[in-house]
Write an enzyme that holds these catalytic residues in place. Structure first.
Site, PDB file in Angstrom:
ATOM      1  CB  CYS A   1      -0.985   0.011   1.299  1.00 41.97           C
ATOM      2  SG  CYS A   1      -1.801  -1.735   1.084  1.00 41.97           S
TER       3      CYS A   1
ATOM      4  N   GLY B   1      -0.206  -0.353  -5.207  1.00 44.72           N
ATOM      5  CA  GLY B   1      -2.257  -0.125  -5.176  1.00 44.72           C
ATOM      6  C   GLY B   1      -2.892   0.033  -5.440  1.00 44.72           C
TER       7      GLY B   1
ATOM      8  CG  ASN C   1       3.100   0.234   3.228  1.00 43.05           C
ATOM      9  OD1 ASN C   1       2.524  -0.968   2.773  1.00 43.05           O
ATOM     10  ND2 ASN C   1       4.467   1.055   2.711  1.00 43.05           N
ATOM     11  N   GLY C   2       1.237  -1.972   5.694  1.00 38.35           N
ATOM     12  CA  GLY C   2       2.323  -3.104   5.937  1.00 38.35           C
ATOM     13  C   GLY C   2       0.946  -3.759   6.092  1.00 38.35           C
TER      14      GLY C   2
ATOM     15  CB  CYS D   1      11.258  -4.548   3.010  1.00 37.54           C
ATOM     16  SG  CYS D   1      10.217  -5.657   1.594  1.00 37.54           S
TER      17      CYS D   1
ATOM     18  CE1 TYR E   1       7.330  -6.401  -9.513  1.00 35.83           C
ATOM     19  CE2 TYR E   1       6.023  -6.336  -7.195  1.00 35.83           C
ATOM     20  CZ  TYR E   1       6.234  -6.131  -8.724  1.00 35.83           C
ATOM     21  OH  TYR E   1       5.368  -6.590  -8.821  1.00 35.83           O
TER      22      TYR E   1
ATOM     23  CB  SER F   1      10.336  -3.890 -11.299  1.00 42.75           C
ATOM     24  OG  SER F   1       9.685  -5.075 -11.433  1.00 42.75           O
TER      25      SER F   1
ATOM     26  CG  ASP G   1      11.079 -10.860 -13.684  1.00 44.48           C
ATOM     27  OD1 ASP G   1      10.848  -9.532 -13.703  1.00 44.48           O
ATOM     28  OD2 ASP G   1      10.186 -12.104 -14.163  1.00 44.48           O
ATOM     29  CG  ASP G   2      11.134  -8.147 -10.429  1.00 43.54           C
ATOM     30  OD1 ASP G   2      10.234  -8.632  -9.654  1.00 43.54           O
ATOM     31  OD2 ASP G   2      10.494  -7.816 -11.403  1.00 43.54           O
TER      32      ASP G   2
ATOM     33  CB  CYS H   1       6.892 -11.039   3.135  1.00 43.41           C
ATOM     34  SG  CYS H   1       6.556  -9.842   3.701  1.00 43.41           S
TER      35      CYS H   1
ATOM     36  CB  CYS I   1      13.305  -8.103   6.858  1.00 37.40           C
ATOM     37  SG  CYS I   1      12.712  -8.796   6.718  1.00 37.40           S
TER      38      CYS I   1
ATOM     39  CB  CYS J   1      11.092 -12.848   1.078  1.00 36.30           C
ATOM     40  SG  CYS J   1      12.092 -12.105   0.525  1.00 36.30           S
TER      41      CYS J   1
END
Length: 467
Positions: A12, A38, A112-113, A246, A252, A293, A355-356, A392, A444, A447
């Site tokens: 978001c 978003g 956001n989160g 993050c 991305y 991206s 690609d990302d 995540c 972080c 993932c």
């Protein structure tokens, strides 16, 4: 019940302004610049110093905020939100900012989160008599504030924030002040800027450029900013903080023209492409990136490898989102509508496709097929993130553990499944080097590594690791 997840989806975006006569209009432009974060819903709440009023809806910023919708949004302060549904799913009631009215005043929240202890807090609050109007974890904060025993709002908010676990960047607005809060790990980006005498807050600095604001600084982990007509005050609601931004923001999510912690996103991605060329220098004729991206990383790879960069894939920007299609066949057709391979560029060529990320592998397989159907002789896939092996919990929908292709398959097995001639992921050390870092401190990588900066609660683990 958490939503069914099909791929890597946006988070978001939040935007706020205090002290500007065109607050709602500025917020509209700010949200428009954050639309990539978003596309499911958006809202704006304004304050004229006496009351809060808002407009929100399911759809894009330009669809919801028509001239008619904006005409009553008068005031010198505003907060706004663009939403991708994570916890709580979709629906009009979950579109933010959430607006609450009471006899003592009104409160608007934008978030956001994702809170990893939202369910346990909801159970406690409901046992104490709270009735939730939404299924969004954002509403938890409003109830915690309301039930706090402290006499003033500042202490109520700080007490409530101290009970939250997970990733959160909050904008909290009343009739006479705007509060800005970032979780103790700073998992989400959040920055402060100014426009003349007005203050502006945004998820990404690209929004400052759009509205003509000047960047001041990033919000610090565990910090609570209070902005009102007297100025700005900084307080702490968390004494113990450990920064863990993050890494997927760089890879991305964020726009290339944004800066995060002083690092330009385009430059970071380009450096990742250069690092990939050092880790996997391929004998090829052309390099292309998957829009949008991955373009920066593809340019970096091409420069470092000395291979021409070409637009081998074109994105059709007027096609709806493919994941909402009701069947696999229609989803695959949607990908073909959304992306096209340029036959004149790739036919007869050995192609490096940058690609990302690879989440489930289905999209990568389709794109490789597109290139080969267009006549590519070979397709070598290089990925500017390490393998995503773990979900995540902090607001990025990277699927359940069982849906992540890298969770139980080797690189060679993934290569076979997507039909590539070779497959290379950037190393974790290489990714950190591209960010100008030695080691992973301050970031972080949950993932990728499975090591998370916060405790993860059992009901959350049960969903994301379902079998």
């Amino acid at each position: 019940m958490l939503p069914e997840i099909k791929g890597l989806n946006e988070e978001c975006g939040i935007f706020g302004v205090w002290g500007h006569q065109d607050a709602a209009q500025l917020t509209y432009y700010g949200l428009h610049s954050l639309q990539h974060r978003g596309q499911e819903g958006t809202g704006i709440v304004v304050s004229d110093g006496k009351k809060l009023r808002g407009v929100k809806g399911e759809g894009l910023v330009s669809e919801i905020f028509t001239a008619d919708a904006m005409k009553d949004l008068n005031g010198s302060a505003a907060i706004g939100h663009v939403r991708y549904a994570t916890a709580g799913g979709g629906g009009y009631e979950n579109v933010q900012p959430l607006l609450f009215h009471s006899q003592t005043g009104s409160l608007a929240l934008a978030h956001n989160g994702n809170l990893v202890n939202a369910n346990s807090l909801k159970h406690q609050l409901e046992a104490q008599g709270s009735i939730f109007q939404t299924s969004s974890d954002t509403e938890v904060l409003a109830h915690l504030i309301r039930r706090s025993g402290f006499p003033n709002l500042n202490d109520q908010v700080k007490n409530a924030l101290s009970m939250l676990k997970g990733a959160y960047a909050y904008l909290i607005m009343t009739e006479n002040e705007l509060m800005v809060a970032l979780d103790p790990h700073g998992l989400r980006p959040l920055s402060l800027g100014c426009l003349g005498d007005a203050y502006v807050v945004a998820s990404e600095t690209c929004a400052f450029d759009v509205v003509g604001a000047v960047y001041i600084r990033d919000i610090m982990p565990g910090e609570l900013l209070i902005i009102n007509d007297k100025g700005i005050t900084s307080e702490r609601f968390a004494l113990s903080t450990t920064k863990a931004i993050c890494t997927m923001e760089y890879i991305y999510f964020s726009r290339p023209d944004s800066n995060i912690q002083g690092i330009n996103v385009h430059t970071a991605r380009k450096n990742m492409g250069k690092q990939l060329a050092m880790e996997a220098l391929l004998d090829a004729d052309v390099v292309t990136g998957v829009p949008d991206s991955s373009i920066s990383a593809a340019i970096g790879y091409a420069e470092a490898a000395g291979i021409p960069y070409e637009m081998g894939l074109i994105k059709n920007r007027y096609v709806g989102r493919t994941f909402i299609q009701p069947s696999q066949t229609l989803r695959e057709q949607g990908v073909k509508m959304k992306l096209s391979a340029v036959r004149g560029v790739v036919e007869g060529k050995r192609v490096v496709m940058v690609d990302d990320s690879i989440v489930r592998g289905t999209t990568s397989r389709r794109i490789v097929n597109l290139l080969k159907e267009a006549g590519a002789k070979e397709v070598h896939v290089v990925i500017s993130s390490p393998p995503i092996k773990n979900p995540c919990f902090y607001g990025i929908d990277t699927s359940t553990k069982e849906e992540l292709i890298a969770s139980d398959k080797s690189v060679e097995q993934i290569r076979e499944l997507i039909g590539a001639d070779s497959l290379t992921f950037i190393s974790i050390d290489g990714m950190m080097k591209a960010l100008g870092q030695e080691g992973t401190s301050g970031y972080c990588l949950g993932c990728f590594t499975g090591n998370y900066p916060t405790e993860i609660y059992p009901d959350t683990l049960q969903y994301y690791y379902q079998k």
